[in-house]
Enzyme design. Structure first.
Site, PDB file in Angstrom:
ATOM      1  N   LYS A 113       0.630  -0.800  -0.380  1.00 30.23           N
ATOM      2  CA  LYS A 113      -0.064   0.548  -0.022  1.00 30.23           C
ATOM      3  C   LYS A 113       1.131   1.391  -0.183  1.00 30.23           C
ATOM      4  O   LYS A 113       0.607   2.012  -0.646  1.00 30.23           O
ATOM      5  CB  LYS A 113      -0.802   0.190   1.690  1.00 30.23           C
ATOM      6  CG  LYS A 113      -2.393  -1.334   0.967  1.00 30.23           C
ATOM      7  CD  LYS A 113      -2.914  -0.535   0.126  1.00 30.23           C
ATOM      8  CE  LYS A 113      -4.392  -0.825  -0.511  1.00 30.23           C
ATOM      9  NZ  LYS A 113      -5.701  -1.848   0.234  1.00 30.23           N
ATOM     10  N   LYS A 194      -7.047  -5.168 -12.931  1.00 34.36           N
ATOM     11  CA  LYS A 194      -7.964  -4.837 -12.145  1.00 34.36           C
ATOM     12  C   LYS A 194      -9.084  -4.086 -12.038  1.00 34.36           C
ATOM     13  O   LYS A 194      -8.973  -2.961 -11.341  1.00 34.36           O
ATOM     14  CB  LYS A 194      -7.279  -5.688 -10.794  1.00 34.36           C
ATOM     15  CG  LYS A 194      -8.194  -6.484  -9.289  1.00 34.36           C
ATOM     16  CD  LYS A 194      -7.708  -5.760  -8.449  1.00 34.36           C
ATOM     17  CE  LYS A 194      -8.443  -5.849  -7.441  1.00 34.36           C
ATOM     18  NZ  LYS A 194      -7.772  -6.091  -6.482  1.00 34.36           N
ATOM     19  N   LYS A 197     -11.857   1.046  -8.453  1.00 38.88           N
ATOM     20  CA  LYS A 197     -12.631   2.659  -8.239  1.00 38.88           C
ATOM     21  C   LYS A 197     -11.211   3.444  -8.396  1.00 38.88           C
ATOM     22  O   LYS A 197     -11.769   4.409  -9.237  1.00 38.88           O
ATOM     23  CB  LYS A 197     -13.237   2.638  -6.780  1.00 38.88           C
ATOM     24  CG  LYS A 197     -13.956   3.732  -6.576  1.00 38.88           C
ATOM     25  CD  LYS A 197     -13.675   4.920  -5.558  1.00 38.88           C
ATOM     26  CE  LYS A 197     -12.394   5.439  -4.772  1.00 38.88           C
ATOM     27  NZ  LYS A 197     -12.007   6.188  -3.373  1.00 38.88           N
TER      28      LYS A 197
END
Ligand code: TRP
Ligand code: SF4
Length: 329
Positions: A113, A194, A197
Protein backbone atom coordinates in the site's frame (compact mmCIF):
# COMPACT_ATOMS: atom_id res chain seq x y z
CA UNK A 1 -25.59 -21.86 18.73
CA UNK A 2 -24.47 -20.57 15.36
CA UNK A 3 -20.83 -19.66 14.95
CA UNK A 4 -19.97 -16.00 14.70
CA UNK A 5 -18.79 -14.36 11.51
CA UNK A 6 -17.46 -10.83 11.13
CA UNK A 7 -16.45 -8.97 8.03
CA UNK A 8 -16.02 -5.38 6.99
CA UNK A 9 -15.80 -3.17 3.95
CA UNK A 10 -14.19 0.24 3.70
CA UNK A 11 -16.42 3.10 2.54
CA UNK A 12 -13.95 4.32 -0.06
CA UNK A 13 -16.41 4.16 -2.97
CA UNK A 14 -19.79 2.87 -4.02
CA UNK A 15 -19.94 -0.85 -4.73
CA UNK A 16 -19.07 -2.28 -8.12
CA UNK A 17 -19.68 -5.71 -9.62
CA UNK A 18 -16.19 -6.77 -8.56
CA UNK A 19 -17.17 -6.25 -4.92
CA UNK A 20 -20.40 -8.12 -5.54
CA UNK A 21 -18.71 -11.12 -7.11
CA UNK A 22 -15.92 -11.13 -4.54
CA UNK A 23 -17.07 -10.35 -1.03
CA UNK A 24 -20.72 -9.43 -1.01
CA UNK A 25 -22.29 -12.50 -2.59
CA UNK A 26 -20.42 -14.56 -0.08
CA UNK A 27 -21.71 -12.39 2.77
CA UNK A 28 -25.26 -12.90 1.55
CA UNK A 29 -24.87 -16.63 1.03
CA UNK A 30 -23.71 -17.49 4.55
CA UNK A 31 -26.34 -15.58 6.51
CA UNK A 32 -28.34 -18.68 7.44
CA UNK A 33 -25.39 -20.75 8.45
CA UNK A 34 -23.66 -18.23 10.73
CA UNK A 35 -24.47 -15.39 13.09
CA UNK A 36 -23.08 -12.62 10.92
CA UNK A 37 -21.80 -9.20 11.91
CA UNK A 38 -21.03 -7.00 8.92
CA UNK A 39 -19.64 -3.54 9.25
CA UNK A 40 -18.67 -0.47 7.31
CA UNK A 41 -15.07 0.09 8.32
CA UNK A 42 -15.05 3.89 8.39
CA UNK A 43 -12.22 4.06 10.94
CA UNK A 44 -10.00 2.03 8.63
CA UNK A 45 -10.62 4.58 5.90
CA UNK A 46 -9.27 7.29 8.18
CA UNK A 47 -5.83 5.77 7.72
CA UNK A 48 -5.66 7.12 4.17
CA UNK A 49 -8.17 9.97 4.42
CA UNK A 50 -7.39 11.49 7.80
CA UNK A 51 -7.41 15.09 6.59
CA UNK A 52 -10.05 14.77 3.88
CA UNK A 53 -12.49 12.26 5.30
CA UNK A 54 -15.39 14.44 4.07
CA UNK A 55 -14.61 13.23 0.54
CA UNK A 56 -15.76 9.75 1.37
CA UNK A 57 -18.21 10.31 4.23
CA UNK A 58 -21.27 10.20 1.96
CA UNK A 59 -20.31 6.73 0.88
CA UNK A 60 -21.22 5.30 4.27
CA UNK A 61 -24.99 5.64 3.79
CA UNK A 62 -24.64 4.68 0.15
CA UNK A 63 -22.82 1.47 0.96
CA UNK A 64 -25.27 0.66 3.72
CA UNK A 65 -28.05 0.88 1.13
CA UNK A 66 -25.99 -1.09 -1.39
CA UNK A 67 -25.49 -3.91 1.09
CA UNK A 68 -29.18 -4.11 1.98
CA UNK A 69 -30.07 -3.98 -1.70
CA UNK A 70 -27.67 -6.85 -2.42
CA UNK A 71 -29.45 -9.04 0.08
CA UNK A 72 -27.99 -8.49 3.53
CA UNK A 73 -31.01 -9.40 5.61
CA UNK A 74 -31.40 -7.54 8.89
CA UNK A 75 -33.62 -10.25 10.34
CA UNK A 76 -30.58 -12.52 10.19
CA UNK A 77 -27.46 -10.36 10.26
CA UNK A 78 -26.26 -7.26 12.05
CA UNK A 79 -25.05 -4.49 9.72
CA UNK A 80 -23.37 -1.63 11.57
CA UNK A 81 -20.93 1.25 11.36
CA UNK A 82 -17.58 0.63 12.99
CA UNK A 83 -17.00 4.08 14.51
CA UNK A 84 -20.32 3.92 16.33
CA UNK A 85 -19.07 1.07 18.50
CA UNK A 86 -16.44 2.47 20.89
CA UNK A 87 -15.31 -0.99 22.03
CA UNK A 88 -13.49 -1.49 18.70
CA UNK A 89 -11.11 1.35 19.53
CA UNK A 90 -10.85 0.28 23.16
CA UNK A 91 -9.82 -3.22 22.19
CA UNK A 92 -7.52 -1.81 19.52
CA UNK A 93 -5.57 -0.04 22.25
CA UNK A 94 -5.30 -3.12 24.45
CA UNK A 95 -4.17 -5.26 21.51
CA UNK A 96 -1.67 -2.64 20.38
CA UNK A 97 0.16 -3.16 23.68
CA UNK A 98 0.80 -6.83 22.94
CA UNK A 99 1.53 -6.60 19.20
CA UNK A 100 5.24 -6.66 18.38
CA UNK A 101 6.25 -4.03 15.85
CA UNK A 102 7.94 -6.65 13.68
CA UNK A 103 4.61 -8.35 12.89
CA UNK A 104 3.28 -5.09 11.50
CA UNK A 105 6.44 -4.04 9.69
CA UNK A 106 6.60 -7.40 7.94
CA UNK A 107 2.95 -7.27 6.86
CA UNK A 108 3.00 -7.54 3.05
CA UNK A 109 -0.05 -5.33 2.48
CA UNK A 110 1.66 -2.57 4.47
CA UNK A 111 4.58 -2.52 2.09
CA UNK A 112 2.37 -2.81 -1.00
CA UNK A 113 0.00 0.00 0.00
CA UNK A 114 2.85 2.40 0.77
CA UNK A 115 4.06 1.93 -2.80
CA UNK A 116 0.61 1.78 -4.42
CA UNK A 117 -0.84 4.84 -2.71
CA UNK A 118 1.98 7.31 -3.13
CA UNK A 119 -0.47 10.18 -3.40
CA UNK A 120 -1.46 9.54 0.24
CA UNK A 121 0.69 10.20 3.29
CA UNK A 122 0.73 6.81 4.97
CA UNK A 123 3.75 7.37 7.16
CA UNK A 124 1.80 7.32 10.38
CA UNK A 125 1.34 5.14 13.40
CA UNK A 126 -2.34 4.44 12.64
CA UNK A 127 -1.60 3.01 9.24
CA UNK A 128 1.04 0.66 10.57
CA UNK A 129 -1.55 -0.45 13.12
CA UNK A 130 -4.25 -1.09 10.51
CA UNK A 131 -4.17 -4.88 11.12
CA UNK A 132 -4.45 -4.36 14.88
CA UNK A 133 -7.69 -2.43 14.41
CA UNK A 134 -8.87 -5.18 12.08
CA UNK A 135 -8.01 -7.76 14.75
CA UNK A 136 -10.03 -5.75 17.28
CA UNK A 137 -13.02 -5.67 14.87
CA UNK A 138 -12.99 -9.43 14.63
CA UNK A 139 -12.09 -10.36 18.18
CA UNK A 140 -14.50 -7.99 19.92
CA UNK A 141 -17.32 -10.25 18.63
CA UNK A 142 -15.21 -13.37 19.25
CA UNK A 143 -15.78 -14.24 15.60
CA UNK A 144 -14.49 -17.59 14.35
CA UNK A 145 -14.86 -17.05 10.61
CA UNK A 146 -14.04 -14.05 8.46
CA UNK A 147 -15.23 -13.98 4.84
CA UNK A 148 -12.57 -12.08 2.91
CA UNK A 149 -10.62 -12.15 -0.30
CA UNK A 150 -7.09 -13.48 -0.69
CA UNK A 151 -5.68 -9.97 -0.15
CA UNK A 152 -6.76 -10.03 3.50
CA UNK A 153 -5.25 -13.37 4.45
CA UNK A 154 -2.10 -11.82 5.89
CA UNK A 155 -4.21 -9.59 8.14
CA UNK A 156 -6.04 -12.60 9.46
CA UNK A 157 -2.76 -14.30 10.16
CA UNK A 158 -1.84 -11.32 12.34
CA UNK A 159 -5.27 -11.49 14.01
CA UNK A 160 -4.66 -15.11 14.95
CA UNK A 161 -1.23 -14.33 16.33
CA UNK A 162 -2.59 -11.47 18.40
CA UNK A 163 -5.44 -13.66 19.71
CA UNK A 164 -2.98 -16.38 20.66
CA UNK A 165 -0.77 -13.92 22.47
CA UNK A 166 -3.67 -12.38 24.36
CA UNK A 167 -4.92 -15.81 25.41
CA UNK A 168 -1.44 -16.75 26.54
CA UNK A 169 -0.99 -13.59 28.65
CA UNK A 170 -4.43 -13.21 30.15
CA UNK A 171 -6.22 -16.56 29.84
CA UNK A 172 -8.18 -17.97 26.96
CA UNK A 173 -10.87 -15.65 25.68
CA UNK A 174 -10.56 -15.29 21.93
CA UNK A 175 -11.01 -17.92 19.22
CA UNK A 176 -8.35 -17.93 16.48
CA UNK A 177 -10.38 -16.80 13.48
CA UNK A 178 -10.09 -18.44 10.09
CA UNK A 179 -10.73 -16.88 6.67
CA UNK A 180 -13.73 -18.02 4.65
CA UNK A 181 -12.23 -17.50 1.23
CA UNK A 182 -14.29 -16.62 -1.80
CA UNK A 183 -13.36 -18.44 -4.94
CA UNK A 184 -14.76 -16.23 -7.62
CA UNK A 185 -13.27 -15.40 -10.99
CA UNK A 186 -11.19 -12.24 -10.99
CA UNK A 187 -13.29 -9.41 -12.33
CA UNK A 188 -11.47 -7.10 -14.68
CA UNK A 189 -12.43 -3.53 -15.43
CA UNK A 190 -13.16 -2.37 -18.97
CA UNK A 191 -9.54 -1.29 -19.42
CA UNK A 192 -8.29 -4.81 -18.75
CA UNK A 193 -6.86 -4.04 -15.31
CA UNK A 194 -8.27 -5.30 -12.03
CA UNK A 195 -11.66 -3.67 -11.42
CA UNK A 196 -11.13 -0.86 -8.98
CA UNK A 197 -12.61 2.51 -8.14
CA UNK A 198 -9.17 4.08 -8.31
CA UNK A 199 -8.61 2.91 -11.89
CA UNK A 200 -11.92 4.37 -13.04
CA UNK A 201 -12.76 1.17 -14.86
CA UNK A 202 -15.62 -0.24 -12.81
CA UNK A 203 -19.23 -1.13 -13.51
CA UNK A 204 -21.12 0.11 -10.47
CA UNK A 205 -24.16 -1.64 -9.06
CA UNK A 206 -25.97 1.68 -9.22
CA UNK A 207 -25.09 2.36 -12.88
CA UNK A 208 -28.17 2.85 -15.06
CA UNK A 209 -28.69 0.16 -17.74
CA UNK A 210 -27.40 2.30 -20.66
CA UNK A 211 -24.19 2.89 -18.78
CA UNK A 212 -23.71 -0.81 -18.10
CA UNK A 213 -24.02 -1.46 -21.83
CA UNK A 214 -21.61 1.36 -22.72
CA UNK A 215 -19.05 0.02 -20.28
CA UNK A 216 -19.35 -3.59 -21.42
CA UNK A 217 -18.84 -2.39 -25.00
CA UNK A 218 -15.47 -0.96 -24.00
CA UNK A 219 -14.10 -4.30 -22.83
CA UNK A 220 -11.24 -5.81 -24.78
CA UNK A 221 -12.11 -9.19 -26.26
CA UNK A 222 -9.79 -11.80 -27.76
CA UNK A 223 -7.66 -9.66 -30.08
CA UNK A 224 -7.15 -12.58 -32.48
CA UNK A 225 -10.87 -12.69 -33.17
CA UNK A 226 -11.11 -9.86 -35.67
CA UNK A 227 -14.17 -10.79 -37.73
CA UNK A 228 -17.50 -11.96 -36.39
CA UNK A 229 -16.98 -15.52 -37.57
CA UNK A 230 -13.35 -15.94 -36.55
CA UNK A 231 -13.00 -18.53 -33.84
CA UNK A 232 -11.99 -16.97 -30.51
CA UNK A 233 -10.58 -18.03 -27.18
CA UNK A 234 -12.66 -17.03 -24.13
CA UNK A 235 -9.57 -17.32 -21.95
CA UNK A 236 -8.14 -14.31 -23.75
CA UNK A 237 -11.29 -12.25 -23.40
CA UNK A 238 -12.18 -10.11 -20.41
CA UNK A 239 -15.93 -10.22 -21.09
CA UNK A 240 -16.08 -13.98 -20.67
CA UNK A 241 -15.47 -14.02 -16.86
CA UNK A 242 -18.54 -11.82 -16.50
CA UNK A 243 -20.62 -14.68 -17.87
CA UNK A 244 -19.14 -16.85 -15.15
CA UNK A 245 -20.58 -14.47 -12.59
CA UNK A 246 -23.90 -13.45 -14.09
CA UNK A 247 -25.04 -16.26 -16.40
CA UNK A 248 -26.41 -19.70 -15.58
CA UNK A 249 -23.81 -22.41 -16.04
CA UNK A 250 -25.24 -23.86 -19.28
CA UNK A 251 -25.33 -20.49 -20.91
CA UNK A 252 -21.68 -19.90 -20.02
CA UNK A 253 -20.84 -23.25 -21.62
CA UNK A 254 -22.75 -22.28 -24.75
CA UNK A 255 -20.86 -18.99 -24.96
CA UNK A 256 -17.57 -20.83 -24.63
CA UNK A 257 -18.52 -23.20 -27.43
CA UNK A 258 -19.94 -20.53 -29.73
CA UNK A 259 -16.85 -18.37 -29.27
CA UNK A 260 -14.42 -21.19 -30.02
CA UNK A 261 -16.30 -22.36 -33.08
CA UNK A 262 -16.67 -18.85 -34.50
CA UNK A 263 -20.46 -18.94 -34.42
CA UNK A 264 -20.64 -16.16 -31.90
CA UNK A 265 -19.77 -12.54 -32.64
CA UNK A 266 -18.36 -10.23 -30.00
CA UNK A 267 -20.91 -7.47 -30.57
CA UNK A 268 -23.84 -9.74 -29.75
CA UNK A 269 -21.89 -11.46 -27.03
CA UNK A 270 -21.32 -8.15 -25.27
CA UNK A 271 -24.95 -7.14 -25.64
CA UNK A 272 -26.11 -10.37 -24.07
CA UNK A 273 -23.57 -9.98 -21.29
CA UNK A 274 -24.80 -6.48 -20.45
CA UNK A 275 -28.37 -7.81 -20.47
CA UNK A 276 -27.47 -10.51 -17.95
CA UNK A 277 -25.79 -8.00 -15.66
CA UNK A 278 -28.81 -5.71 -15.83
CA UNK A 279 -31.22 -8.58 -15.16
CA UNK A 280 -29.34 -9.70 -12.15
CA UNK A 281 -29.18 -6.16 -10.77
CA UNK A 282 -32.92 -5.62 -11.19
CA UNK A 283 -33.97 -6.47 -7.66
CA UNK A 284 -30.93 -4.59 -6.37
CA UNK A 285 -32.09 -1.49 -8.20
CA UNK A 286 -35.62 -1.72 -6.83
CA UNK A 287 -34.47 -2.12 -3.26
CA UNK A 288 -31.99 0.74 -3.63
CA UNK A 289 -34.74 3.04 -4.87
CA UNK A 290 -36.94 2.02 -1.99
CA UNK A 291 -34.35 3.01 0.60
CA UNK A 292 -33.47 6.22 -1.21
CA UNK A 293 -37.11 7.21 -0.80
CA UNK A 294 -37.34 5.98 2.79
CA UNK A 295 -34.26 7.44 4.39
CA UNK A 296 -35.90 7.61 7.81
CA UNK A 297 -36.54 3.90 7.80
CA UNK A 298 -32.94 3.38 6.77
CA UNK A 299 -31.67 5.52 9.62
CA UNK A 300 -33.83 3.55 12.05
CA UNK A 301 -32.23 0.31 10.81
CA UNK A 302 -28.76 1.75 11.22
CA UNK A 303 -29.48 2.90 14.76
CA UNK A 304 -30.97 -0.45 15.77
CA UNK A 305 -28.13 -2.42 14.24
CA UNK A 306 -25.48 -0.25 15.84
CA UNK A 307 -27.21 -0.93 19.16
CA UNK A 308 -27.21 -4.68 18.55
CA UNK A 309 -23.49 -4.64 17.80
CA UNK A 310 -22.86 -2.36 20.75
CA UNK A 311 -24.61 -4.75 23.17
CA UNK A 312 -22.32 -7.64 22.25
CA UNK A 313 -19.17 -5.52 22.06
CA UNK A 314 -19.80 -3.84 25.40
CA UNK A 315 -20.29 -7.12 27.20
CA UNK A 316 -17.07 -8.47 25.73
CA UNK A 317 -14.97 -5.38 26.38
CA UNK A 318 -15.95 -5.55 30.07
CA UNK A 319 -14.72 -9.13 30.25
CA UNK A 320 -11.55 -8.18 28.40
CA UNK A 321 -10.82 -5.29 30.79
CA UNK A 322 -11.40 -7.73 33.60
CA UNK A 323 -8.96 -10.23 32.19
CA UNK A 324 -6.29 -7.58 31.68
CA UNK A 325 -6.84 -6.31 35.23
CA UNK A 326 -8.37 -2.95 34.44
CA UNK A 327 -11.05 -3.10 37.15
CA UNK A 328 -11.48 -0.59 39.91
CA UNK A 329 -14.06 -1.06 42.61
N1 TRP B 1 -9.30 -4.44 5.67
C1 TRP B 1 -10.54 -4.83 5.04
C2 TRP B 1 -10.48 -4.43 3.55
O1 TRP B 1 -9.88 -3.45 3.21
C3 TRP B 1 -11.73 -4.20 5.69
C4 TRP B 1 -11.90 -4.64 7.09
C5 TRP B 1 -11.80 -3.86 8.19
C6 TRP B 1 -12.20 -5.96 7.52
N2 TRP B 1 -12.03 -4.63 9.31
C7 TRP B 1 -12.27 -5.89 8.94
C8 TRP B 1 -12.40 -7.19 6.86
C9 TRP B 1 -12.53 -7.03 9.69
C10 TRP B 1 -12.65 -8.31 7.62
C11 TRP B 1 -12.71 -8.24 9.03
O2 TRP B 1 -11.10 -5.09 2.76
FE1 SF4 C 1 -15.29 -12.73 -25.75
FE2 SF4 C 1 -17.74 -13.38 -26.44
FE3 SF4 C 1 -16.07 -12.27 -28.23
FE4 SF4 C 1 -15.67 -14.75 -27.40
S1 SF4 C 1 -17.43 -14.01 -28.55
S2 SF4 C 1 -14.12 -13.16 -27.59
S3 SF4 C 1 -16.34 -14.64 -25.26
S4 SF4 C 1 -16.89 -11.31 -26.38
Amino acid sequence: MKRVVLSGIQPTGKLHIGNLAGAIRNWVRIQDEYKCFYMIADLHSLTAYSNNYKEIKENVLDIYIDLLACGIDLSKSVLFIQSEIPAHTQLHLILSMITPLGWLQRNPTYKEKIIEMQDKDLSNYGFLGYPVLQAADILIYRAEKVPVGQDQVSHLEITREIARRFNHFYGKFFPEPEPLLTTSPKVLGFDGRKMSKSYNNAIYLADPPEEVLQKVKKYVTDTKKVYKNDPGNPEHCSVFPLYGIFAPEDETKQVDKGCRSGQRGCVDCKKRCAELIMESLKSYREKRQYYMKNINELKKHIKENNEKAQAVALKNIREIYNKVGLIYG
